[in-house]
Design an enzyme around this catalytic site. Structure first.
Site, mmCIF file in Angstrom:
data_model
loop_
_atom_site.group_PDB
_atom_site.id
_atom_site.type_symbol
_atom_site.label_atom_id
_atom_site.label_comp_id
_atom_site.label_asym_id
_atom_site.label_seq_id
_atom_site.Cartn_x
_atom_site.Cartn_y
_atom_site.Cartn_z
ATOM 1 N N GLU A 116 -73.099 14.256 -38.755
ATOM 2 C CA GLU A 116 -71.782 14.485 -38.158
ATOM 3 C C GLU A 116 -71.886 14.768 -36.657
ATOM 4 O O GLU A 116 -70.937 15.279 -36.052
ATOM 5 C CB GLU A 116 -71.081 15.671 -38.839
ATOM 6 C CG GLU A 116 -70.900 15.541 -40.341
ATOM 7 C CD GLU A 116 -69.805 14.571 -40.725
ATOM 8 O OE1 GLU A 116 -69.189 13.996 -39.821
ATOM 9 O OE2 GLU A 116 -69.585 14.384 -41.933
ATOM 10 N N HIS A 140 -68.730 23.078 -39.780
ATOM 11 C CA HIS A 140 -68.162 22.283 -40.860
ATOM 12 C C HIS A 140 -68.756 22.743 -42.179
ATOM 13 O O HIS A 140 -69.977 22.831 -42.326
ATOM 14 C CB HIS A 140 -68.469 20.802 -40.645
ATOM 15 C CG HIS A 140 -68.131 19.943 -41.829
ATOM 16 N ND1 HIS A 140 -66.881 19.959 -42.424
ATOM 17 C CD2 HIS A 140 -68.870 19.063 -42.554
ATOM 18 C CE1 HIS A 140 -66.877 19.124 -43.443
ATOM 19 N NE2 HIS A 140 -68.068 18.576 -43.555
ATOM 20 N N HIS A 142 -67.798 23.247 -46.787
ATOM 21 C CA HIS A 142 -67.082 22.723 -47.943
ATOM 22 C C HIS A 142 -66.532 23.860 -48.815
ATOM 23 O O HIS A 142 -66.962 24.040 -49.953
ATOM 24 C CB HIS A 142 -68.011 21.842 -48.782
ATOM 25 C CG HIS A 142 -68.581 20.676 -48.065
ATOM 26 N ND1 HIS A 142 -69.692 19.993 -48.525
ATOM 27 C CD2 HIS A 142 -68.203 20.052 -46.918
ATOM 28 C CE1 HIS A 142 -69.975 19.000 -47.707
ATOM 29 N NE2 HIS A 142 -69.092 19.025 -46.700
ATOM 30 N N GLU A 170 -52.550 38.765 -42.069
ATOM 31 C CA GLU A 170 -53.436 38.566 -40.925
ATOM 32 C C GLU A 170 -53.540 37.101 -40.507
ATOM 33 O O GLU A 170 -53.945 36.797 -39.381
ATOM 34 C CB GLU A 170 -54.838 39.086 -41.234
ATOM 35 C CG GLU A 170 -55.590 38.266 -42.267
ATOM 36 C CD GLU A 170 -57.057 38.671 -42.396
ATOM 37 O OE1 GLU A 170 -57.677 38.998 -41.378
ATOM 38 O OE2 GLU A 170 -57.556 38.654 -43.536
ATOM 39 N N HIS A 211 -62.627 16.977 -48.732
ATOM 40 C CA HIS A 211 -63.974 17.058 -48.164
ATOM 41 C C HIS A 211 -64.331 18.461 -47.682
ATOM 42 O O HIS A 211 -65.322 19.026 -48.100
ATOM 43 C CB HIS A 211 -64.103 16.050 -47.014
ATOM 44 C CG HIS A 211 -65.458 15.993 -46.379
ATOM 45 N ND1 HIS A 211 -65.888 14.915 -45.651
ATOM 46 C CD2 HIS A 211 -66.486 16.873 -46.335
ATOM 47 C CE1 HIS A 211 -67.112 15.122 -45.215
ATOM 48 N NE2 HIS A 211 -67.496 16.319 -45.613
#
Length: 274
Positions: A116, A140, A142, A170, A211
């Site tokens: 990525e 990133h 999952h 919050e 994803h």
């Protein structure tokens, strides 16, 4: 100083391990990158090689020319970062055109930076410009509850933002700009990198449908905390839907969000309060 002894590397390792312990990084899932400060580069300069082969990034990031990044490796497991950082991580340098990178440290047993990398670098460039240089971390992961919601909620920024804001007081304080949503796209390529970077001009959080999630922040604590807050809010929403079939008996109302914004001195876009 040895790279693995540097404070920024220790912070990176801790964040990677925290993400593993949250259950966000099955197998080799997820990736993390950090734009290294100039003084931090100098701390470890003696351990950085200049012999690495220049390789194409796959996109152009001219504003990042000459910058150094600490990144996770492609195919590497987050659970192993704390055990063997020299195998699982890399420091890469960006060339003066912003089109190529070379490995200066790490990945001692072979490999390449995260698949990525184009998405990370394009988002680093966007967030560096948008934040005046303060944002340095792109993460990133999952997280399961966020991913689950992408199968049942409309894939719209307004829907995800409002639903997640309502789950915990919050939330509009932690991510007042809202959340962007990218429809399903093949990961690792230029198209998803472009789509995400467009959203990151407005938001610090982008959800990739079916994803995972992308977050940007100034440091490791803020970025991890942002991911953690969004995922916890998603977990609450999943439980609410499971208990009620999607019907809420009560929730935070638009004017209550406006009062909250005033007291906490944040600006909440009206498009999320309509």
């Amino acid at each position: 100083m040895k790279v693995t002894e540097a404070k920024f590397v220790q912070g990176f390792i801790r964040m990677a391990n925290d993400g593993w312990e949250q259950g966000w990084h099955e197998r080799n899932g997820g990736n993390l990158s950090y734009r290294i400060k100039k003084e931090e580069v100098e701390e470890v300069r003696d351990e950085l090689s200049t012999e690495g082969e220049w390789k194409a990034i796959g996109t152009s990031v001219p504003k990042l020319a000459g910058e150094y990044f600490l990144v996770t490796g492609s195919g590497k497991y987050f659970r192993n970062v704390i055990l063997d950082p020299e195998d699982t991580l890399a420091i890469v340098e960006i060339d003066e055109a912003g089109e190529n990178y070379r490995i200066c440290w790490g990945l001692v047993n072979g490999g390449r930076p995260t698949s990525e990398l184009p998405s990370h670098l394009m988002n680093h460039e966007v967030k560096m410009i948008a934040s005046g240089g303060t944002h340095r971390v792109i993460y990133h992961a999952h997280p399961a509850n966020v991913i689950a919601l992408t199968f049942v909620l409309p894939l719209k920024d307004e829907t995800f933002t409002r639903e997640l804001w309502e789950m915990a007081t919050e939330c509009p304080v932690v991510f007042p700009d809202g959340i962007g949503v990218v429809p399903w796209m093949v990961p690792g390529g230029r198209d998803i990198a472009v789509a995400t970077s467009e959203l990151m001009k407005q938001y610090d959080v982008a959800i990739w449908a079916h994803h995972g999630m992308f977050c940007s922040g100034e440091d490791f604590d803020l970025t991890f905390g942002l991911m953690h807050t969004v995922e916890k809010s998603a977990e609450i929403l999943v439980k609410v839907y499971s208990m009620t079939g999607g019907t809420k008996r009560q929730t935070i109302q638009p004017d209550e969000f406006r009062h909250l914004a005033k007291d906490f001195k944040v600006t909440l876009p009206e498009k999320f309060l309509a």
